[in-house]
Design a protein around this motif. Structure first.
Motif, PDB file in Angstrom:
ATOM      1  N   TYR A   1      28.500  34.194  35.546  1.00  0.00           N
ATOM      2  CA  TYR A   1      28.407  35.417  34.738  1.00  0.00           C
ATOM      3  C   TYR A   1      29.668  35.475  33.881  1.00  0.00           C
ATOM      4  CZ  TYR A   1      27.238  40.258  33.593  1.00  0.00           C
ATOM      5  OH  TYR A   1      26.902  41.413  32.923  1.00  0.00           O
ATOM      6  N   ASP A   2      29.855  34.450  33.043  1.00  0.00           N
ATOM      7  CA  ASP A   2      31.088  34.309  32.279  1.00  0.00           C
ATOM      8  C   ASP A   2      31.152  35.194  31.046  1.00  0.00           C
ATOM      9  OD1 ASP A   2      29.005  32.715  31.256  1.00  0.00           O
ATOM     10  OD2 ASP A   2      30.423  31.443  30.191  1.00  0.00           O
ATOM     11  N   LYS A   3      30.003  35.755  30.652  1.00  0.00           N
ATOM     12  CA  LYS A   3      29.952  36.735  29.574  1.00  0.00           C
ATOM     13  C   LYS A   3      29.263  37.977  30.129  1.00  0.00           C
ATOM     14  CE  LYS A   3      29.775  33.301  25.908  1.00  0.00           C
ATOM     15  NZ  LYS A   3      29.001  32.720  24.814  1.00  0.00           N
TER      16      LYS A   3
ATOM     17  N   ARG B   1      32.402  32.620  45.512  1.00  0.00           N
ATOM     18  CA  ARG B   1      31.830  31.465  44.813  1.00  0.00           C
ATOM     19  C   ARG B   1      32.764  30.281  45.025  1.00  0.00           C
ATOM     20  NH1 ARG B   1      31.459  31.961  38.562  1.00  0.00           N
ATOM     21  NH2 ARG B   1      33.679  31.626  38.815  1.00  0.00           N
ATOM     22  N   ASP B   2      32.207  29.176  45.447  1.00  0.00           N
ATOM     23  CA  ASP B   2      32.986  27.964  45.692  1.00  0.00           C
ATOM     24  C   ASP B   2      34.138  28.219  46.669  1.00  0.00           C
ATOM     25  OD1 ASP B   2      31.315  26.613  43.877  1.00  0.00           O
ATOM     26  OD2 ASP B   2      32.619  27.117  42.175  1.00  0.00           O
ATOM     27  N   GLY B   3      33.900  29.077  47.649  1.00  0.00           N
ATOM     28  CA  GLY B   3      34.879  29.321  48.702  1.00  0.00           C
ATOM     29  C   GLY B   3      35.998  30.284  48.363  1.00  0.00           C
ATOM     30  N   ILE B   4      35.959  30.898  47.166  1.00  0.00           N
ATOM     31  CA  ILE B   4      37.006  31.870  46.815  1.00  0.00           C
ATOM     32  C   ILE B   4      36.384  33.184  46.342  1.00  0.00           C
ATOM     33  CG2 ILE B   4      38.800  30.162  46.287  1.00  0.00           C
ATOM     34  CD1 ILE B   4      38.160  30.525  43.332  1.00  0.00           C
ATOM     35  N   LEU B   5      37.136  34.260  46.517  1.00  0.00           N
ATOM     36  CA  LEU B   5      36.668  35.577  46.085  1.00  0.00           C
ATOM     37  C   LEU B   5      36.619  35.638  44.568  1.00  0.00           C
ATOM     38  CD1 LEU B   5      38.677  37.989  48.419  1.00  0.00           C
ATOM     39  CD2 LEU B   5      36.477  36.913  48.826  1.00  0.00           C
TER      40      LEU B   5
ATOM     41  N   ALA C   1      42.001  34.343  40.501  1.00  0.00           N
ATOM     42  CA  ALA C   1      42.277  33.550  39.304  1.00  0.00           C
ATOM     43  C   ALA C   1      40.996  33.162  38.578  1.00  0.00           C
ATOM     44  CB  ALA C   1      43.066  32.299  39.685  1.00  0.00           C
ATOM     45  N   LYS C   2      39.877  33.087  39.316  1.00  0.00           N
ATOM     46  CA  LYS C   2      38.595  32.673  38.717  1.00  0.00           C
ATOM     47  C   LYS C   2      37.534  33.744  38.988  1.00  0.00           C
ATOM     48  CE  LYS C   2      39.918  27.969  39.686  1.00  0.00           C
ATOM     49  NZ  LYS C   2      40.347  27.498  40.965  1.00  0.00           N
ATOM     50  N   PRO C   3      37.586  34.847  38.257  1.00  0.00           N
ATOM     51  CA  PRO C   3      36.576  35.894  38.456  1.00  0.00           C
ATOM     52  C   PRO C   3      35.232  35.463  37.871  1.00  0.00           C
ATOM     53  CG  PRO C   3      37.890  36.421  36.538  1.00  0.00           C
ATOM     54  CD  PRO C   3      38.514  35.182  37.162  1.00  0.00           C
ATOM     55  N   LEU C   4      34.178  36.161  38.245  1.00  0.00           N
ATOM     56  CA  LEU C   4      32.898  35.912  37.589  1.00  0.00           C
ATOM     57  C   LEU C   4      33.006  36.266  36.114  1.00  0.00           C
ATOM     58  CD1 LEU C   4      30.178  37.323  40.031  1.00  0.00           C
ATOM     59  CD2 LEU C   4      30.825  34.949  39.658  1.00  0.00           C
TER      60      LEU C   4
ATOM     61  N   ILE D   1      49.559  43.186  37.577  1.00  0.00           N
ATOM     62  CA  ILE D   1      48.901  42.330  38.568  1.00  0.00           C
ATOM     63  C   ILE D   1      49.150  40.869  38.215  1.00  0.00           C
ATOM     64  CG2 ILE D   1      47.111  44.052  39.061  1.00  0.00           C
ATOM     65  CD1 ILE D   1      45.140  42.407  37.410  1.00  0.00           C
ATOM     66  N   THR D   2      48.970  40.010  39.208  1.00  0.00           N
ATOM     67  CA  THR D   2      49.119  38.571  39.027  1.00  0.00           C
ATOM     68  C   THR D   2      47.852  37.890  39.543  1.00  0.00           C
ATOM     69  OG1 THR D   2      50.579  36.698  39.439  1.00  0.00           O
ATOM     70  CG2 THR D   2      50.265  38.229  41.262  1.00  0.00           C
ATOM     71  N   THR D   3      47.674  36.606  39.265  1.00  0.00           N
ATOM     72  CA  THR D   3      46.458  35.903  39.676  1.00  0.00           C
ATOM     73  C   THR D   3      46.745  34.864  40.751  1.00  0.00           C
ATOM     74  OG1 THR D   3      46.667  34.187  37.972  1.00  0.00           O
ATOM     75  CG2 THR D   3      45.451  36.184  37.369  1.00  0.00           C
ATOM     76  N   ALA D   4      45.731  34.622  41.575  1.00  0.00           N
ATOM     77  CA  ALA D   4      45.803  33.583  42.610  1.00  0.00           C
ATOM     78  C   ALA D   4      44.400  33.335  43.136  1.00  0.00           C
ATOM     79  CB  ALA D   4      46.717  34.013  43.758  1.00  0.00           C
ATOM     80  N   ASP D   5      44.185  32.173  43.741  1.00  0.00           N
ATOM     81  CA  ASP D   5      42.933  31.929  44.452  1.00  0.00           C
ATOM     82  C   ASP D   5      43.032  32.645  45.791  1.00  0.00           C
ATOM     83  OD1 ASP D   5      41.775  30.375  42.481  1.00  0.00           O
ATOM     84  OD2 ASP D   5      42.497  28.484  43.338  1.00  0.00           O
ATOM     85  N   ILE D   6      41.989  33.389  46.124  1.00  0.00           N
ATOM     86  CA  ILE D   6      41.960  34.158  47.372  1.00  0.00           C
ATOM     87  C   ILE D   6      40.710  33.751  48.136  1.00  0.00           C
ATOM     88  CG2 ILE D   6      41.950  36.471  48.395  1.00  0.00           C
ATOM     89  CD1 ILE D   6      43.029  37.459  45.597  1.00  0.00           C
ATOM     90  N   THR D   7      40.891  33.259  49.342  1.00  0.00           N
ATOM     91  CA  THR D   7      39.758  32.857  50.168  1.00  0.00           C
ATOM     92  C   THR D   7      39.413  33.985  51.138  1.00  0.00           C
ATOM     93  OG1 THR D   7      41.138  31.912  51.903  1.00  0.00           O
ATOM     94  CG2 THR D   7      40.493  30.434  50.082  1.00  0.00           C
TER      95      THR D   7
END
Length: 195
Positions: A88-90, A115-119, A139-142, A157-163
């Protein structure tokens, strides 16, 4: 024709953060063929109260708009769901894949999509989590939301991969979008149902 939409907060006659919406529209249709500021000059905006302005558009231009009174919805519980390979990139008008996932929420107020193991996001918003000293967003939202973009740019806020396994490192989670904004008094991470 692929339809997209923007949801813009209008409060006391003032349009909130239009520049971030314009940037997303330009990215979505590959250019500045659609000028939200010019379009809004032809809309009579209510001078009192809070409203949700929904603008539906495509690469051909703006299709329609709706202006409805807005009341903040309270979210106290989230259910963790596997979104598989959902994309859902757009901000597509067709949200059927997300709506199908939302149907699985049971008694919870919304879902938290993995998705792909991360929130990634909830069914209606980006998320930020508080680790005791800083607010972190996936870091990788929908969908890279306008409120999220603004808060990152401001340094709030800052970004990170969150499992899902790392949720215990966080005390609380907040939903953010153009209508909700950012509220640091939010959901305790213990209110996320992990199935």
């Amino acid at each position: 024709m692929c339809l997209l939409f923007e949801t813009i907060r209008v409060e006391q006659g003032r349009v909130h953060h239009l520049d971030y919406h314009q940037q997303r529209v330009a990215r979505s249709v590959l250019g500045n063929r659609i000028n939200l500021d010019n379009y809004l000059k032809n809309i009579r905006l209510p001078q009192s109260g809070c409203f949700k302005l929904r603008i539906v558009y495509s690469s051909e231009g703006i299709v329609e708009h709706q202006l409805t009174p807005y009341t903040v919805r309270l979210f106290e519980t989230l259910k963790l769901v596997d979104g598989g390979s959902i994309r859902y990139d757009k901000k597509y008008l067709d949200r059927s894949a997300i709506d199908k996932l939302r149907e699985t929420r049971g008694e919870c107020d919304d879902i938290l999509i993995v998705r792909d193991g991360i929130l990634t996001d909830t069914g209606i918003a980006n998320i930020v989590l508080f680790d005791g000293s800083r607010w972190v967003t996936p870091a990788k939202p929908l969908l890279a939301g306008t409120c999220r973009a603004r808060l990152i740019e401001e340094g709030t806020i800052t970004t990170a991969d969150i499992t899902p396994d790392s949720l215990t490192k966080y005390a609380k989670i907040s939903l953010i979008n153009a209508m909700i904004g950012f509220n640091p008094n939010c959901i305790g991470v213990n209110n996320i149902t992990i199935v």
